[in-house]
Scaffold this motif. Sequence first.
Motif, PDB file in Angstrom:
ATOM      1  N   GLY A  21       0.853  -1.176   0.000  1.00 35.39           N
ATOM      2  CA  GLY A  21       0.000   0.000   0.000  1.00 35.39           C
ATOM      3  C   GLY A  21       0.886   1.222   0.000  1.00 35.39           C
ATOM      4  O   GLY A  21       1.902   1.264   0.689  1.00 35.39           O
ATOM      5  N   ILE A  22       0.511   2.190  -0.789  1.00 34.82           N
ATOM      6  CA  ILE A  22       1.249   3.450  -0.837  1.00 34.82           C
ATOM      7  C   ILE A  22       0.276   4.569  -0.499  1.00 34.82           C
ATOM      8  O   ILE A  22      -0.783   4.686  -1.120  1.00 34.82           O
ATOM      9  CB  ILE A  22       1.877   3.685  -2.227  1.00 34.82           C
ATOM     10  N   VAL A  23       0.646   5.364   0.510  1.00 33.59           N
ATOM     11  CA  VAL A  23      -0.130   6.555   0.827  1.00 33.59           C
ATOM     12  C   VAL A  23       0.528   7.695   0.069  1.00 33.59           C
ATOM     13  O   VAL A  23       1.608   8.149   0.417  1.00 33.59           O
ATOM     14  CB  VAL A  23      -0.160   6.835   2.340  1.00 33.59           C
ATOM     15  N   ALA A  24      -0.120   8.104  -0.993  1.00 39.29           N
ATOM     16  CA  ALA A  24       0.393   9.171  -1.855  1.00 39.29           C
ATOM     17  C   ALA A  24      -0.478  10.407  -1.633  1.00 39.29           C
ATOM     18  O   ALA A  24      -1.349  10.726  -2.428  1.00 39.29           O
ATOM     19  CB  ALA A  24       0.388   8.723  -3.307  1.00 39.29           C
ATOM     20  N   TYR A  25      -0.229  11.077  -0.536  1.00 38.83           N
ATOM     21  CA  TYR A  25      -1.075  12.201  -0.127  1.00 38.83           C
ATOM     22  C   TYR A  25      -0.780  13.459  -0.926  1.00 38.83           C
ATOM     23  O   TYR A  25      -1.692  14.133  -1.394  1.00 38.83           O
ATOM     24  CB  TYR A  25      -0.879  12.443   1.373  1.00 38.83           C
ATOM     25  N   SER A  26       0.481  13.755  -1.093  1.00 35.56           N
ATOM     26  CA  SER A  26       0.854  14.974  -1.818  1.00 35.56           C
ATOM     27  C   SER A  26       0.978  14.699  -3.317  1.00 35.56           C
ATOM     28  O   SER A  26       1.118  13.558  -3.746  1.00 35.56           O
ATOM     29  CB  SER A  26       2.195  15.506  -1.307  1.00 35.56           C
ATOM     30  N   LYS A  27       0.958  15.774  -4.071  1.00 35.68           N
ATOM     31  CA  LYS A  27       1.173  15.660  -5.517  1.00 35.68           C
ATOM     32  C   LYS A  27       2.548  15.059  -5.793  1.00 35.68           C
ATOM     33  O   LYS A  27       2.697  14.165  -6.632  1.00 35.68           O
ATOM     34  CB  LYS A  27       1.047  17.036  -6.175  1.00 35.68           C
ATOM     35  N   ALA A  28       3.562  15.524  -5.061  1.00 38.18           N
ATOM     36  CA  ALA A  28       4.924  15.025  -5.258  1.00 38.18           C
ATOM     37  C   ALA A  28       5.011  13.526  -5.007  1.00 38.18           C
ATOM     38  O   ALA A  28       5.693  12.804  -5.740  1.00 38.18           O
ATOM     39  CB  ALA A  28       5.899  15.761  -4.343  1.00 38.18           C
ATOM     40  N   SER A  29       4.308  13.041  -3.995  1.00 41.57           N
ATOM     41  CA  SER A  29       4.369  11.603  -3.705  1.00 41.57           C
ATOM     42  C   SER A  29       3.696  10.784  -4.803  1.00 41.57           C
ATOM     43  O   SER A  29       4.137   9.668  -5.092  1.00 41.57           O
ATOM     44  CB  SER A  29       3.741  11.290  -2.344  1.00 41.57           C
ATOM     45  N   LYS A  30       2.663  11.316  -5.403  1.00 41.45           N
ATOM     46  CA  LYS A  30       2.014  10.611  -6.516  1.00 41.45           C
ATOM     47  C   LYS A  30       2.977  10.493  -7.700  1.00 41.45           C
ATOM     48  O   LYS A  30       3.039   9.470  -8.374  1.00 41.45           O
ATOM     49  CB  LYS A  30       0.743  11.341  -6.934  1.00 41.45           C
ATOM     50  N   ILE A  31       3.745  11.540  -7.911  1.00 40.64           N
ATOM     51  CA  ILE A  31       4.715  11.565  -9.007  1.00 40.64           C
ATOM     52  C   ILE A  31       5.898  10.644  -8.693  1.00 40.64           C
ATOM     53  O   ILE A  31       6.293   9.827  -9.521  1.00 40.64           O
ATOM     54  CB  ILE A  31       5.187  13.021  -9.267  1.00 40.64           C
ATOM     55  N   GLU A  32       6.449  10.766  -7.492  1.00 37.92           N
ATOM     56  CA  GLU A  32       7.651  10.006  -7.133  1.00 37.92           C
ATOM     57  C   GLU A  32       7.378   8.532  -6.863  1.00 37.92           C
ATOM     58  O   GLU A  32       8.076   7.667  -7.370  1.00 37.92           O
ATOM     59  CB  GLU A  32       8.311  10.642  -5.909  1.00 37.92           C
ATOM     60  N   ALA A  33       6.378   8.223  -6.055  1.00 33.55           N
ATOM     61  CA  ALA A  33       6.135   6.834  -5.645  1.00 33.55           C
ATOM     62  C   ALA A  33       5.379   6.022  -6.689  1.00 33.55           C
ATOM     63  O   ALA A  33       5.533   4.803  -6.757  1.00 33.55           O
ATOM     64  CB  ALA A  33       5.371   6.808  -4.321  1.00 33.55           C
ATOM     65  N   LEU A  34       4.566   6.698  -7.493  1.00 37.66           N
ATOM     66  CA  LEU A  34       3.718   5.974  -8.441  1.00 37.66           C
ATOM     67  C   LEU A  34       4.023   6.282  -9.901  1.00 37.66           C
ATOM     68  O   LEU A  34       3.365   5.761 -10.793  1.00 37.66           O
ATOM     69  CB  LEU A  34       2.243   6.260  -8.144  1.00 37.66           C
ATOM     70  N   ALA A  35       5.015   7.124 -10.126  1.00 40.76           N
ATOM     71  CA  ALA A  35       5.452   7.463 -11.486  1.00 40.76           C
ATOM     72  C   ALA A  35       4.325   8.019 -12.360  1.00 40.76           C
ATOM     73  O   ALA A  35       4.251   7.746 -13.552  1.00 40.76           O
ATOM     74  CB  ALA A  35       6.106   6.248 -12.161  1.00 40.76           C
ATOM     75  N   ILE A  36       3.466   8.819 -11.741  1.00 44.18           N
ATOM     76  CA  ILE A  36       2.405   9.492 -12.502  1.00 44.18           C
ATOM     77  C   ILE A  36       2.971  10.819 -12.988  1.00 44.18           C
ATOM     78  O   ILE A  36       3.647  11.531 -12.239  1.00 44.18           O
ATOM     79  CB  ILE A  36       1.158   9.710 -11.628  1.00 44.18           C
ATOM     80  N   GLU A  37       2.708  11.160 -14.219  1.00 43.13           N
ATOM     81  CA  GLU A  37       3.230  12.403 -14.783  1.00 43.13           C
ATOM     82  C   GLU A  37       2.514  13.614 -14.191  1.00 43.13           C
ATOM     83  O   GLU A  37       1.292  13.616 -14.030  1.00 43.13           O
ATOM     84  CB  GLU A  37       3.077  12.390 -16.292  1.00 43.13           C
ATOM     85  N   ALA A  38       3.286  14.625 -13.881  1.00 43.33           N
ATOM     86  CA  ALA A  38       2.752  15.850 -13.287  1.00 43.33           C
ATOM     87  C   ALA A  38       1.654  16.465 -14.159  1.00 43.33           C
ATOM     88  O   ALA A  38       0.633  16.929 -13.646  1.00 43.33           O
ATOM     89  CB  ALA A  38       3.869  16.857 -13.053  1.00 43.33           C
ATOM     90  N   GLY A  39       1.853  16.452 -15.457  1.00 45.75           N
ATOM     91  CA  GLY A  39       0.863  17.018 -16.368  1.00 45.75           C
ATOM     92  C   GLY A  39      -0.473  16.319 -16.296  1.00 45.75           C
ATOM     93  O   GLY A  39      -1.528  16.955 -16.396  1.00 45.75           O
ATOM     94  N   GLU A  40      -0.448  15.006 -16.107  1.00 43.70           N
ATOM     95  CA  GLU A  40      -1.701  14.254 -15.987  1.00 43.70           C
ATOM     96  C   GLU A  40      -2.451  14.666 -14.723  1.00 43.70           C
ATOM     97  O   GLU A  40      -3.676  14.830 -14.750  1.00 43.70           O
ATOM     98  CB  GLU A  40      -1.417  12.749 -15.946  1.00 43.70           C
ATOM     99  N   LEU A  41      -1.723  14.845 -13.639  1.00 43.47           N
ATOM    100  CA  LEU A  41      -2.351  15.275 -12.389  1.00 43.47           C
ATOM    101  C   LEU A  41      -2.900  16.689 -12.497  1.00 43.47           C
ATOM    102  O   LEU A  41      -3.966  16.995 -11.968  1.00 43.47           O
ATOM    103  CB  LEU A  41      -1.359  15.178 -11.231  1.00 43.47           C
ATOM    104  N   GLU A  42      -2.164  17.552 -13.175  1.00 40.13           N
ATOM    105  CA  GLU A  42      -2.618  18.936 -13.373  1.00 40.13           C
ATOM    106  C   GLU A  42      -3.931  18.970 -14.155  1.00 40.13           C
ATOM    107  O   GLU A  42      -4.860  19.678 -13.795  1.00 40.13           O
ATOM    108  CB  GLU A  42      -1.557  19.762 -14.108  1.00 40.13           C
ATOM    109  N   ARG A  43      -3.969  18.196 -15.229  1.00 39.73           N
ATOM    110  CA  ARG A  43      -5.178  18.163 -16.074  1.00 39.73           C
ATOM    111  C   ARG A  43      -6.379  17.588 -15.320  1.00 39.73           C
ATOM    112  O   ARG A  43      -7.481  18.096 -15.425  1.00 39.73           O
ATOM    113  CB  ARG A  43      -4.934  17.353 -17.338  1.00 39.73           C
TER     114      ARG A  43
END
Length: 159
Positions: free
Chosen positions: A50-72
């Motif tokens: 389980g990963i708690v990805a609370y911040s935007k940075a953690s979503k990017i770093e721990a889950l390799a989600i692109e910042a642009g996708e989160l922004e959109r």
Amino acid sequence: MRAKMNLAEDLGRILVSRRETIAVAETTTGGLISASIVAIPGSSAYYDRGIVAYSKASKIEALAIEAGELERAGAVSEETAKLLSEAIRKVSGTTYGLAETGIAGPVRGRSPKPIGTVHIALAGPGGTEVETLLLEGDRETIQQGISKKAIMFAISRLG
């Protein structure tokens, strides 16, 4: 807590019987979903991480989600729940990825969405399904509700 454990036990039985695995990406619940799952003896047979990805940075770093996708998509959206579930599945190599994102309050923050808004997603071999809910209560009640609803969502899709 017993009702949630029964749900987690049910999820475990389904996964064991199918010889499948699951990983969880959590934001709003801060690990409650994972805690419910690992409270069940033998959960190591089907639960990877389980990963708690609370911040935007953690979503990017721990889950390799692109910042642009989160922004959109925005922090609390069906698309972000989908991204989280697919990312945790990919990172962990599990059969399923379960994820949630929501607003527990008491302060709404920057989102125009009401407190209690939650998106739950389950990614698997057949694709990704997302459910949107509006829960009521204080922060703890909403967090507990999201945890319970996420496990119920997974059971309903797998059972």
